[in-house]
Design a protein around this motif. Structure first.
Motif, PDB file in Angstrom:
ATOM      1  N   THR A  43       0.456  -1.223   0.066  1.00 30.44           N
ATOM      2  CA  THR A  43       0.408  -0.227  -0.339  1.00 30.44           C
ATOM      3  C   THR A  43       1.051   1.315  -0.115  1.00 30.44           C
ATOM      4  OG1 THR A  43      -1.328  -0.584   1.223  1.00 30.44           O
ATOM      5  CG2 THR A  43      -1.564   1.016   1.221  1.00 30.44           C
ATOM      6  N   LYS A  44       1.890   1.221   0.628  1.00 31.59           N
ATOM      7  CA  LYS A  44       2.470   2.457   0.865  1.00 31.59           C
ATOM      8  C   LYS A  44       3.845   2.667   0.047  1.00 31.59           C
ATOM      9  CE  LYS A  44       2.270   3.653   4.598  1.00 31.59           C
ATOM     10  NZ  LYS A  44       1.437   5.400   4.809  1.00 31.59           N
ATOM     11  N   ALA A  49       3.576   5.521  -5.570  1.00 32.42           N
ATOM     12  CA  ALA A  49       4.128   5.464  -7.387  1.00 32.42           C
ATOM     13  C   ALA A  49       2.833   6.379  -7.796  1.00 32.42           C
ATOM     14  CB  ALA A  49       3.190   4.181  -7.615  1.00 32.42           C
ATOM     15  N   LYS A  50       1.551   6.474  -7.326  1.00 29.28           N
ATOM     16  CA  LYS A  50       0.728   7.316  -7.665  1.00 29.28           C
ATOM     17  C   LYS A  50       1.644   9.163  -7.570  1.00 29.28           C
ATOM     18  CE  LYS A  50      -3.222   5.342  -5.600  1.00 29.28           C
ATOM     19  NZ  LYS A  50      -4.756   5.299  -5.174  1.00 29.28           N
ATOM     20  N   HIS A  51       2.746   8.810  -6.201  1.00 31.49           N
ATOM     21  CA  HIS A  51       2.983  10.115  -6.458  1.00 31.49           C
ATOM     22  C   HIS A  51       3.881  10.466  -7.408  1.00 31.49           C
ATOM     23  CE1 HIS A  51       4.632  14.092  -4.922  1.00 31.49           C
ATOM     24  NE2 HIS A  51       6.287  13.664  -4.969  1.00 31.49           N
ATOM     25  N   LYS A  88      -0.816   3.766 -15.979  1.00 33.74           N
ATOM     26  CA  LYS A  88      -1.420   4.238 -16.776  1.00 33.74           C
ATOM     27  C   LYS A  88      -2.800   5.156 -16.883  1.00 33.74           C
ATOM     28  CE  LYS A  88      -1.105   4.437 -21.702  1.00 33.74           C
ATOM     29  NZ  LYS A  88      -0.635   3.720 -23.062  1.00 33.74           N
ATOM     30  N   GLU A  89      -3.619   4.211 -16.439  1.00 33.91           N
ATOM     31  CA  GLU A  89      -4.627   5.232 -16.144  1.00 33.91           C
ATOM     32  C   GLU A  89      -4.946   5.738 -15.326  1.00 33.91           C
ATOM     33  OE1 GLU A  89      -7.328   0.800 -17.851  1.00 33.91           O
ATOM     34  OE2 GLU A  89      -7.091   1.179 -15.516  1.00 33.91           O
ATOM     35  N   TYR A  90      -4.672   5.699 -14.228  1.00 36.48           N
ATOM     36  CA  TYR A  90      -4.256   6.840 -13.201  1.00 36.48           C
ATOM     37  C   TYR A  90      -3.707   7.922 -13.681  1.00 36.48           C
ATOM     38  CZ  TYR A  90      -3.577   8.767  -8.704  1.00 36.48           C
ATOM     39  OH  TYR A  90      -3.433   9.139  -7.205  1.00 36.48           O
ATOM     40  N   ARG A  91      -2.370   8.175 -14.480  1.00 36.60           N
ATOM     41  CA  ARG A  91      -2.028   9.388 -14.387  1.00 36.60           C
ATOM     42  C   ARG A  91      -2.711  10.107 -15.564  1.00 36.60           C
ATOM     43  NH1 ARG A  91       4.241   8.529 -16.862  1.00 36.60           N
ATOM     44  NH2 ARG A  91       5.006   9.356 -14.131  1.00 36.60           N
TER      45      ARG A  91
END
Length: 98
Positions: A43-44, A49-51, A88-91
Motif C-alpha cells: 500500500t505504501k 507510485a501514485k505520487h 497508465k490509467e491513473y496518470r
C-alpha cells in the motif's frame, strides 16, 4: 519502513532490525494495524507510485524498478488491486485535474 520504500523490504530484514521473531513481529503488526506487513508495504509503495506518476515524467516500468517490484507486470497487478486502475490509467485520469 516508510523511509525504505525504494528498497526490497522483507520480514526477515525487519525481524532482524528490531531483534524479534518473524512470527511474533507479523502477529503484532497485524494486531496493531489490521494489515499484514506485506499489505502495508504494498500500500505504501503504491501511494509513492501514485505520487511519482503525477509529479514526475517517469514511466511505470521505471517506477516499478525504483520501488523494487519483482517485475513491471507485478507492479501493474498490485497497483490495480489497490487503486482500481492501472498506473497508465491513473496518470491519465488524474493528470488533467492538477
Amino acid at each position: 519502513m516508510d523511509d525504505h520504500l525504494y528498497e526490497k523490504i522483507t520480514l526477515d530484514k525487519l525481524a532482524s532490525i528490531i531483534d524479534k521473531n518473524k512470527a511474533y513481529l507479523a502477529t503484532q503488526f497485524k494486531k496493531e494495524t489490521g494489515l499484514t506487513i506485506h499489505q502495508y508495504i504494498q500500500t505504501k509503495k503504491i501511494e509513492e507510485a501514485k505520487h511519482l506518476l503525477l509529479f514526475t515524467e517517469q514511466q511505470p516500468f521505471e517506477i516499478s524498478a525504483l520501488l523494487s517490484f519483482a517485475s513491471q507486470s507485478h507492479f501493474i497487478k498490485v497497483f490495480k488491486q489497490i487503486s482500481g486502475t492501472t498506473p497508465k490509467e491513473y496518470r491519465s485520469n488524474h493528470f488533467n485535474t492538477l
